[in-house]
Design an enzyme around this catalytic site. Sequence first.
Site, PDB file in Angstrom:
ATOM      1  N   LYS A   1      -9.019  13.985   3.757  1.00  0.00           N
ATOM      2  CA  LYS A   1      -8.172  12.786   3.777  1.00  0.00           C
ATOM      3  C   LYS A   1      -7.312  12.902   5.018  1.00  0.00           C
ATOM      4  CE  LYS A   1      -6.644  13.972  -0.410  1.00  0.00           C
ATOM      5  NZ  LYS A   1      -6.612  12.735  -1.173  1.00  0.00           N
ATOM      6  N   ARG A   2      -6.571  11.849   5.389  1.00  0.00           N
ATOM      7  CA  ARG A   2      -5.649  11.982   6.515  1.00  0.00           C
ATOM      8  C   ARG A   2      -4.712  13.151   6.273  1.00  0.00           C
ATOM      9  NH1 ARG A   2      -5.691   7.963  10.544  1.00  0.00           N
ATOM     10  NH2 ARG A   2      -4.103   9.292  11.457  1.00  0.00           N
TER      11      ARG A   2
ATOM     12  N   LYS B   1       0.483  14.448   1.307  1.00  0.00           N
ATOM     13  CA  LYS B   1      -0.802  14.774   0.678  1.00  0.00           C
ATOM     14  C   LYS B   1      -0.939  16.278   0.417  1.00  0.00           C
ATOM     15  CE  LYS B   1      -3.305  10.789   2.680  1.00  0.00           C
ATOM     16  NZ  LYS B   1      -4.069  10.159   1.582  1.00  0.00           N
TER      17      LYS B   1
ATOM     18  N   LYS C   1     -14.402   8.461  -5.140  1.00  0.00           N
ATOM     19  CA  LYS C   1     -15.731   8.798  -4.601  1.00  0.00           C
ATOM     20  C   LYS C   1     -16.188  10.145  -5.142  1.00  0.00           C
ATOM     21  CE  LYS C   1     -14.063   6.629  -0.393  1.00  0.00           C
ATOM     22  NZ  LYS C   1     -13.413   6.976   0.897  1.00  0.00           N
TER      23      LYS C   1
ATOM     24  N   THR D   1      -8.395   6.721  -2.900  1.00  0.00           N
ATOM     25  CA  THR D   1      -9.735   6.246  -3.218  1.00  0.00           C
ATOM     26  C   THR D   1     -10.753   7.365  -3.018  1.00  0.00           C
ATOM     27  OG1 THR D   1      -9.843   5.355  -0.977  1.00  0.00           O
ATOM     28  CG2 THR D   1      -9.374   3.798  -2.751  1.00  0.00           C
TER      29      THR D   1
ATOM     30  N   HIS E   1       0.794  -1.232   0.000  1.00  0.00           N
ATOM     31  CA  HIS E   1       0.000   0.000   0.000  1.00  0.00           C
ATOM     32  C   HIS E   1       0.818   1.269   0.000  1.00  0.00           C
ATOM     33  CE1 HIS E   1      -4.212  -1.329   0.404  1.00  0.00           C
ATOM     34  NE2 HIS E   1      -3.657  -2.430   0.887  1.00  0.00           N
TER      35      HIS E   1
HETATM   36  C1  LIG Z   1     -12.138   7.197   1.160  1.00  0.00           C
HETATM   37  C2  LIG Z   1     -11.699   7.553   2.529  1.00  0.00           C
HETATM   38  C3  LIG Z   1     -10.347   7.749   2.800  1.00  0.00           C
HETATM   39  C4  LIG Z   1      -9.274   7.683   1.733  1.00  0.00           C
HETATM   40  O1  LIG Z   1      -9.112   8.965   1.190  1.00  0.00           O
HETATM   41  P1  LIG Z   1      -7.823   9.347   0.301  1.00  0.00           P
HETATM   42  O2  LIG Z   1      -8.186  10.696  -0.232  1.00  0.00           O
HETATM   43  O3  LIG Z   1      -7.731   8.322  -0.774  1.00  0.00           O
HETATM   44  O4  LIG Z   1      -6.669   9.385   1.211  1.00  0.00           O
HETATM   45  C5  LIG Z   1      -9.974   8.072   4.089  1.00  0.00           C
HETATM   46  N1  LIG Z   1     -10.881   8.203   5.072  1.00  0.00           N
HETATM   47  C6  LIG Z   1     -12.206   8.035   4.845  1.00  0.00           C
HETATM   48  C7  LIG Z   1     -13.162   8.205   5.975  1.00  0.00           C
HETATM   49  C8  LIG Z   1     -12.650   7.700   3.574  1.00  0.00           C
HETATM   50  O5  LIG Z   1     -13.965   7.517   3.373  1.00  0.00           O
END
Ligand SMILES: *Cc1c(COP(=O)(O)O)cnc(C)c1O
Length: 834
Positions: free
Chosen positions: A567-568, A573, A679, A675, A376
Amino acid sequence: MNTVNKPFIAKHPSVLKIPPLGMDAGGLEEDFCRYFNHTLGWDKAIVSSHHVYSSCALVLRDRLVERWRRTQRAYDESGCKQAYYLSLEFLMGRALGNALLNLELTGAGAEAMRNLGLDLEEVQELESDAGLGNGGLGRLAACFLDSCATLQLPVTGYGIRYEYGMFRQKIEQGRQVEEPDHWLRNGNPWEIERPEYAVRIKFGGRSDFYTDPDGDLRARWIDTQDVVAVPYDMPIPGYRNGTVNTLRLWKAAATEEFDLEEFNAGSYTEAVAAKNAAEHITMVLYPNDASENGKELRLRQQYFLASASLQDVLRQWVHKHGDDFSDFAEKSCFQLNDTHPTCAVPELMRLLMDEHGLGWDEAWHITAGTMAYTNHTLLPEALERWPVGMFGRLLPRLLDIIYEINARFTEEVSLRWPGDTDRQRRMSIIEEGDIPQIRMAYLAVVACHSVNGVAALHSELLQQHLFRDFFELWPGKFNNKTNGVTPRRWLASSNPLLSALIDRSIGEAWRTDLSALAALREFADDSEFRAEWRQIKQANKRRLADTVARDCGVEFDPAAMFDVQVKRIHEYKRQLLNVLHVIHLYDRIKRGDVADWTPRCVLIGGKAAPGYAMAKRIIRLVTAVAEVVNHDPATQGRLRLAFLPDYCVSAMEVICPAADLSEQISTAGKEASGTGNMKFMMNGAITIGTLDGANIEIREEVGEKNFFLFGLTAGQVEAARGSYDPASIVAADADLARVMHLLESGHFNLFEPGLFDPIVQSILSPNDPWLTAADFRGFVDAQRKVAEVYRDRERWTRMSILNSAASGKFSSDRTILDYNRDIWQLSQVPAHAE
Ligand SMILES: *Cc1c(COP(=O)(O)O)cnc(C)c1O
């Protein structure tokens, strides 16, 4: 079904004969009232809103259990191959809405609640998220389970039932404060405890070698301190197909005789304390995303999960086949979600050899034939290494086995490259040094028959860099599986208005075949359709604006562009780059450079690991800049910035349908896939992004005209090392220089001088691995283009529709079909009919 109950049911088969449960509003209402009155809310004094929620959940769980039994029986009777998804994290979020959707009960459920004077949506808000994960990796596991059930694949998830999930994030005086997430406080109506399947897990002690009656040298692990693993099962419903798969989560408990021994020694209180210590193993999820922390308790969690899950699978095998493992590898497959469950490799060897009497070669054949590893991340700080000393104290028998694996592997390397001792040292599973370490990623690569990355670029970089030597040795092991997300949760359930419009326009097939969304393309030129599309986005933006007003105290105008990065929080990032852009916009407003302005509301959200000081400081910067920007009259109607506390799955369900612009701006080569980007795309947001992770494939699918690209490529980032000179970049860019001046002058931290000095220094450091200054100009120019296009509403809407239409590839159904075709090779097995 366990062996104790089997004879009972054989004698009394009629106990299983009850008519199927009602699937209409009347049936749901009746059952709700029974649960509410008899089971949960019988005393007026204890009636609380959570009994309403629990009653609803139990009504649905009964309907899931019917289908669960039929699914498991179908798997059992077909003798099909099964796969096991091993993951330290499952970021499931809420289950009620998902159960309603997948059982096709959303309408009947709403009606039943209405008849009782209750509101289903309000009831759904009472459920706490199952936050048993940090971010993308854990959410991926959850999306995969949904897809496996929907595709009727016999896949079981194995994880840990953390008492405390991902911490809840509060913002106090602009800073992150962590609060424990005691998500089980009110009970968990979805889980079913299965004490009859509890297993013992060994820790400590030593290896003992002995000769068995056949004269063979064997090993056993003795003088251990054991802990019991108790399984809790959660139902995983497929989409309207009668299938219910299983997520089995393990909880740690003390053994009975452990207590007794202590008790006999006269130390009753110590015995109770020991019970506590055993239960500590599954107490809390480690809140680190993309970084390891090397704590012994974490290694205990990892081994606990691996051993409990393997013993569970082997128990079921032996129950059916006895000690004949000749077909085991043809019938089983373990997918390791990152290196976290890699103890499964030596543990399967141990169980097969020490507990089931197999020889090394036979055990190795089975282990290598059944294990597959998903990587990952390439970030060095995330690569797991365990000190040999710690590992050997905790898991001595596993260390023996790892040494043996390494010895045999090293021999293979020396046969392939005779005399190349440098390469042998480089590839060794044991890293030599003052503190020798076990490289878990290398152990996984050596043992597994498949190694995959999670997006095309990431898989390519794995082969070229991290696993280069291994790729030379075994090119056939390496493959790519681009991530995906489930369209049931991330479109059908979270965006009902858009889903209804899509259904009306192209039918409902997209829910299980997302590529069908391509048919939306022709609607992009239909101005009436575009108007409807826009109205829905507006409604979703109003809903998010309400959340932002409530949780941040900031007014977002739904007419403005919603520019979102959730995101985190991590330096790679580059939330920092986003903030620099906001400061730049603020600076333009203050200088009166506001001709043809596009009003913009910027939303940033995400959790920082509690020990990650720089990430926490970046949150502090966002809140500080927001404070200044939002209170300056000049920004009125032009710019807003808010930090949304406690980003989690249920928050994302409100956020992604409402975003206009999706920020995916990581330093190229650092984000394995992403991911969140998928979305947003599904819900019609347009991406501003770098050529990183799955962004590359998103851009390929949607076409370059419908994606805002900027920034260095992964190759250019690599090449910049050693020659990067941010000071001269700042000096040559008047916009960046003014932004840096605002930061350095303390404009955003008048009462806390020096607060952002470490951030300024990181941007100006020639060693900044994230190259923030290098991408500033490209980012600002791309954002200008974004603003210009947004003013052309028809053009923007067309791009939005085209993004949704092109998102078919990013369904986790496609990802799972790829895993199944290339790695698992399972047959689809429908559940038995009623
Ligand atoms: C989809 C999702 C992530 C992943 O987000 P990235 O932008 O790909 O880092 C992290 N936390 C939650 C709650 C999510 O739904």
